[in-house]
Design a protein around this motif. Structure first.
Motif, PDB file in Angstrom:
ATOM      1  N   PHE A  21      10.271  13.613 -43.604  1.00  0.00           N
ATOM      2  CA  PHE A  21      10.113  13.817 -45.043  1.00  0.00           C
ATOM      3  C   PHE A  21       8.693  14.193 -45.456  1.00  0.00           C
ATOM      4  O   PHE A  21       8.501  14.788 -46.507  1.00  0.00           O
ATOM      5  CB  PHE A  21      10.578  12.575 -45.810  1.00  0.00           C
ATOM      6  CG  PHE A  21      12.068  12.438 -45.819  1.00  0.00           C
ATOM      7  CD1 PHE A  21      12.858  13.263 -46.596  1.00  0.00           C
ATOM      8  CD2 PHE A  21      12.691  11.502 -45.016  1.00  0.00           C
ATOM      9  CE1 PHE A  21      14.235  13.154 -46.590  1.00  0.00           C
ATOM     10  CE2 PHE A  21      14.066  11.380 -44.997  1.00  0.00           C
ATOM     11  CZ  PHE A  21      14.850  12.211 -45.788  1.00  0.00           C
ATOM     12  N   SER A  22       7.694  13.880 -44.651  1.00  0.00           N
ATOM     13  CA  SER A  22       6.319  14.190 -45.047  1.00  0.00           C
ATOM     14  C   SER A  22       5.817  15.518 -44.488  1.00  0.00           C
ATOM     15  O   SER A  22       4.961  16.159 -45.102  1.00  0.00           O
ATOM     16  CB  SER A  22       5.382  13.056 -44.639  1.00  0.00           C
ATOM     17  OG  SER A  22       5.366  12.912 -43.243  1.00  0.00           O
ATOM     18  N   LEU A  23       6.320  15.963 -43.362  1.00  0.00           N
ATOM     19  CA  LEU A  23       5.837  17.220 -42.780  1.00  0.00           C
ATOM     20  C   LEU A  23       6.035  18.431 -43.699  1.00  0.00           C
ATOM     21  O   LEU A  23       5.126  19.259 -43.792  1.00  0.00           O
ATOM     22  CB  LEU A  23       6.469  17.447 -41.412  1.00  0.00           C
ATOM     23  CG  LEU A  23       5.870  16.606 -40.280  1.00  0.00           C
ATOM     24  CD1 LEU A  23       6.621  16.867 -38.970  1.00  0.00           C
ATOM     25  CD2 LEU A  23       4.399  16.899 -40.114  1.00  0.00           C
ATOM     26  N   PRO A  24       7.172  18.590 -44.377  1.00  0.00           N
ATOM     27  CA  PRO A  24       7.278  19.738 -45.290  1.00  0.00           C
ATOM     28  C   PRO A  24       6.238  19.719 -46.410  1.00  0.00           C
ATOM     29  O   PRO A  24       5.717  20.765 -46.796  1.00  0.00           O
ATOM     30  CB  PRO A  24       8.695  19.612 -45.856  1.00  0.00           C
ATOM     31  CG  PRO A  24       9.444  18.831 -44.844  1.00  0.00           C
ATOM     32  CD  PRO A  24       8.430  17.885 -44.249  1.00  0.00           C
ATOM     33  N   MET A  25       5.901  18.548 -46.898  1.00  0.00           N
ATOM     34  CA  MET A  25       4.888  18.457 -47.941  1.00  0.00           C
ATOM     35  C   MET A  25       3.509  18.841 -47.406  1.00  0.00           C
ATOM     36  O   MET A  25       2.755  19.556 -48.065  1.00  0.00           O
ATOM     37  CB  MET A  25       4.846  17.028 -48.523  1.00  0.00           C
ATOM     38  CG  MET A  25       6.118  16.625 -49.228  1.00  0.00           C
ATOM     39  SD  MET A  25       6.457  17.658 -50.643  1.00  0.00           S
ATOM     40  CE  MET A  25       5.191  17.099 -51.736  1.00  0.00           C
ATOM     41  N   VAL A  26       3.200  18.385 -46.213  1.00  0.00           N
ATOM     42  CA  VAL A  26       1.918  18.728 -45.585  1.00  0.00           C
ATOM     43  C   VAL A  26       1.866  20.233 -45.308  1.00  0.00           C
ATOM     44  O   VAL A  26       0.849  20.892 -45.553  1.00  0.00           O
ATOM     45  CB  VAL A  26       1.703  17.907 -44.290  1.00  0.00           C
ATOM     46  CG1 VAL A  26       0.499  18.408 -43.522  1.00  0.00           C
ATOM     47  CG2 VAL A  26       1.564  16.430 -44.625  1.00  0.00           C
ATOM     48  N   ALA A  27       2.960  20.791 -44.821  1.00  0.00           N
ATOM     49  CA  ALA A  27       3.010  22.232 -44.542  1.00  0.00           C
ATOM     50  C   ALA A  27       2.853  23.041 -45.830  1.00  0.00           C
ATOM     51  O   ALA A  27       2.114  24.033 -45.867  1.00  0.00           O
ATOM     52  CB  ALA A  27       4.316  22.586 -43.841  1.00  0.00           C
ATOM     53  N   ALA A  28       3.530  22.630 -46.900  1.00  0.00           N
ATOM     54  CA  ALA A  28       3.417  23.341 -48.183  1.00  0.00           C
ATOM     55  C   ALA A  28       1.995  23.264 -48.721  1.00  0.00           C
ATOM     56  O   ALA A  28       1.451  24.255 -49.220  1.00  0.00           O
ATOM     57  CB  ALA A  28       4.398  22.752 -49.190  1.00  0.00           C
ATOM     58  N   TRP A  29       1.381  22.107 -48.619  1.00  0.00           N
ATOM     59  CA  TRP A  29      -0.007  21.967 -49.071  1.00  0.00           C
ATOM     60  C   TRP A  29      -0.913  22.901 -48.281  1.00  0.00           C
ATOM     61  O   TRP A  29      -1.766  23.573 -48.846  1.00  0.00           O
ATOM     62  CB  TRP A  29      -0.461  20.509 -48.925  1.00  0.00           C
ATOM     63  CG  TRP A  29      -1.890  20.326 -49.302  1.00  0.00           C
ATOM     64  CD1 TRP A  29      -2.407  20.157 -50.550  1.00  0.00           C
ATOM     65  CD2 TRP A  29      -3.012  20.323 -48.411  1.00  0.00           C
ATOM     66  NE1 TRP A  29      -3.759  20.040 -50.502  1.00  0.00           N
ATOM     67  CE2 TRP A  29      -4.174  20.135 -49.185  1.00  0.00           C
ATOM     68  CE3 TRP A  29      -3.136  20.447 -47.032  1.00  0.00           C
ATOM     69  CZ2 TRP A  29      -5.435  20.087 -48.632  1.00  0.00           C
ATOM     70  CZ3 TRP A  29      -4.400  20.392 -46.490  1.00  0.00           C
ATOM     71  CH2 TRP A  29      -5.531  20.214 -47.278  1.00  0.00           C
ATOM     72  N   GLY A  30      -0.720  22.956 -46.977  1.00  0.00           N
ATOM     73  CA  GLY A  30      -1.522  23.840 -46.136  1.00  0.00           C
ATOM     74  C   GLY A  30      -1.325  25.311 -46.483  1.00  0.00           C
ATOM     75  O   GLY A  30      -2.277  26.086 -46.515  1.00  0.00           O
ATOM     76  N   MET A  31      -0.087  25.690 -46.771  1.00  0.00           N
ATOM     77  CA  MET A  31       0.194  27.084 -47.147  1.00  0.00           C
ATOM     78  C   MET A  31      -0.534  27.455 -48.435  1.00  0.00           C
ATOM     79  O   MET A  31      -1.105  28.539 -48.546  1.00  0.00           O
ATOM     80  CB  MET A  31       1.699  27.291 -47.317  1.00  0.00           C
ATOM     81  CG  MET A  31       2.469  27.281 -46.019  1.00  0.00           C
ATOM     82  SD  MET A  31       4.255  27.320 -46.277  1.00  0.00           S
ATOM     83  CE  MET A  31       4.476  28.954 -46.979  1.00  0.00           C
ATOM     84  N   VAL A  32      -0.519  26.569 -49.407  1.00  0.00           N
ATOM     85  CA  VAL A  32      -1.189  26.842 -50.677  1.00  0.00           C
ATOM     86  C   VAL A  32      -2.705  26.822 -50.504  1.00  0.00           C
ATOM     87  O   VAL A  32      -3.412  27.687 -51.013  1.00  0.00           O
ATOM     88  CB  VAL A  32      -0.745  25.818 -51.751  1.00  0.00           C
ATOM     89  CG1 VAL A  32      -1.603  25.915 -52.990  1.00  0.00           C
ATOM     90  CG2 VAL A  32       0.714  26.023 -52.091  1.00  0.00           C
ATOM     91  N   TRP A  34      -4.637  27.338 -47.812  1.00  0.00           N
ATOM     92  CA  TRP A  34      -5.203  28.423 -47.017  1.00  0.00           C
ATOM     93  C   TRP A  34      -4.496  29.750 -47.236  1.00  0.00           C
ATOM     94  O   TRP A  34      -4.780  30.722 -46.546  1.00  0.00           O
ATOM     95  CB  TRP A  34      -5.196  28.043 -45.532  1.00  0.00           C
ATOM     96  CG  TRP A  34      -6.116  26.893 -45.265  1.00  0.00           C
ATOM     97  CD1 TRP A  34      -7.474  26.889 -45.407  1.00  0.00           C
ATOM     98  CD2 TRP A  34      -5.755  25.589 -44.837  1.00  0.00           C
ATOM     99  NE1 TRP A  34      -7.973  25.657 -45.090  1.00  0.00           N
ATOM    100  CE2 TRP A  34      -6.936  24.830 -44.726  1.00  0.00           C
ATOM    101  CE3 TRP A  34      -4.545  24.973 -44.532  1.00  0.00           C
ATOM    102  CZ2 TRP A  34      -6.947  23.508 -44.332  1.00  0.00           C
ATOM    103  CZ3 TRP A  34      -4.560  23.647 -44.133  1.00  0.00           C
ATOM    104  CH2 TRP A  34      -5.749  22.928 -44.042  1.00  0.00           C
ATOM    105  N   GLU A  35      -3.584  29.816 -48.207  1.00  0.00           N
ATOM    106  CA  GLU A  35      -2.843  31.033 -48.548  1.00  0.00           C
ATOM    107  C   GLU A  35      -2.242  31.690 -47.313  1.00  0.00           C
ATOM    108  O   GLU A  35      -2.396  32.886 -47.081  1.00  0.00           O
ATOM    109  CB  GLU A  35      -3.741  32.001 -49.312  1.00  0.00           C
ATOM    110  CG  GLU A  35      -4.194  31.451 -50.644  1.00  0.00           C
ATOM    111  CD  GLU A  35      -5.070  32.408 -51.415  1.00  0.00           C
ATOM    112  OE1 GLU A  35      -5.244  33.567 -50.984  1.00  0.00           O
ATOM    113  OE2 GLU A  35      -5.574  32.003 -52.460  1.00  0.00           O
ATOM    114  N   VAL A  36      -1.566  30.901 -46.511  1.00  0.00           N
ATOM    115  CA  VAL A  36      -0.923  31.370 -45.291  1.00  0.00           C
ATOM    116  C   VAL A  36       0.587  31.277 -45.483  1.00  0.00           C
ATOM    117  O   VAL A  36       1.105  30.247 -45.907  1.00  0.00           O
ATOM    118  CB  VAL A  36      -1.339  30.503 -44.075  1.00  0.00           C
ATOM    119  CG1 VAL A  36      -0.584  30.902 -42.832  1.00  0.00           C
ATOM    120  CG2 VAL A  36      -2.832  30.599 -43.854  1.00  0.00           C
TER     121      VAL A  36
END
Length: 169
Positions: A21-32, A34-36
């Motif tokens: 449940f936490s990995l998608p949130m961490v991934a979304a934060w990283g995408m925003v 670093w704009e990746v």
């Protein structure tokens, strides 16, 4: 001993559930952050959240009251005016059946107005104005997007189409 293995398995299950449940949130934060991995088609090419007065408060020589269902693309025509006029005329035509939802307002320049274009001049040039900028206003005259001179007309067209899609009549 059996109880100890059982407790370890329960802890591992709890950690796995937390990770799922936490990995998608961490991934979304990283995408925003670093704009990746963000699709380009969902990002505005213009500057959003523009802090400008509404269009009817601009120091222009024409009345800029718009109707409730018409967006306004205002553009400064200080430099390369003929080219800018032609680009925005083609952009307007490219909207097809959505074209009546847009009004073009050219500010400056000495040329005759192209079809579907309203012309005006600055009564007094405001301090926030920059040469060859374009601004998109919603039907209530509020600034929606600011495009500097480096943004291609094709990108402006994409933003306008997206806004028309998410703001149906």
């Amino acid at each position: 001993m059996h109880s100890r293995r059982h407790n370890q398995r329960q802890r591992i299950k709890l950690v796995m559930i937390f990770a799922v449940f936490s990995l998608p949130m961490v991934a979304a934060w990283g995408m925003v952050q670093w704009e990746v991995g963000i699709p380009d088609r969902h990002m505005a090419h213009g500057e959003v959240g523009v802090q400008l007065p509404s269009l009817n408060e601009w120091p222009l020589t024409v009345n800029t009251e718009s109707s409730e269902d018409t967006w306004t693309l205002a553009f400064d025509c200080t430099q390369l005016c003929e080219q800018r006029m032609d680009e925005f005329w083609r952009l307007h035509r490219a909207l097809g059946r959505e074209a009546p939802r847009l009004t073009r307002l050219r500010i400056g320049g000495d040329s005759q107005a192209l079809p579907g274009e309203v012309t005006s001049q600055w009564r007094q040039e405001p301090d926030w104005q920059e040469d060859n900028n374009a601004w998109l206003f919603d039907p209530f005259g509020r600034p929606a997007l600011l495009f500097d001179a480096s943004v291609p007309a094709a990108d402006i067209l994409n933003d306008i189409r997206h806004l028309f899609k998410v703001n149906p009549i």
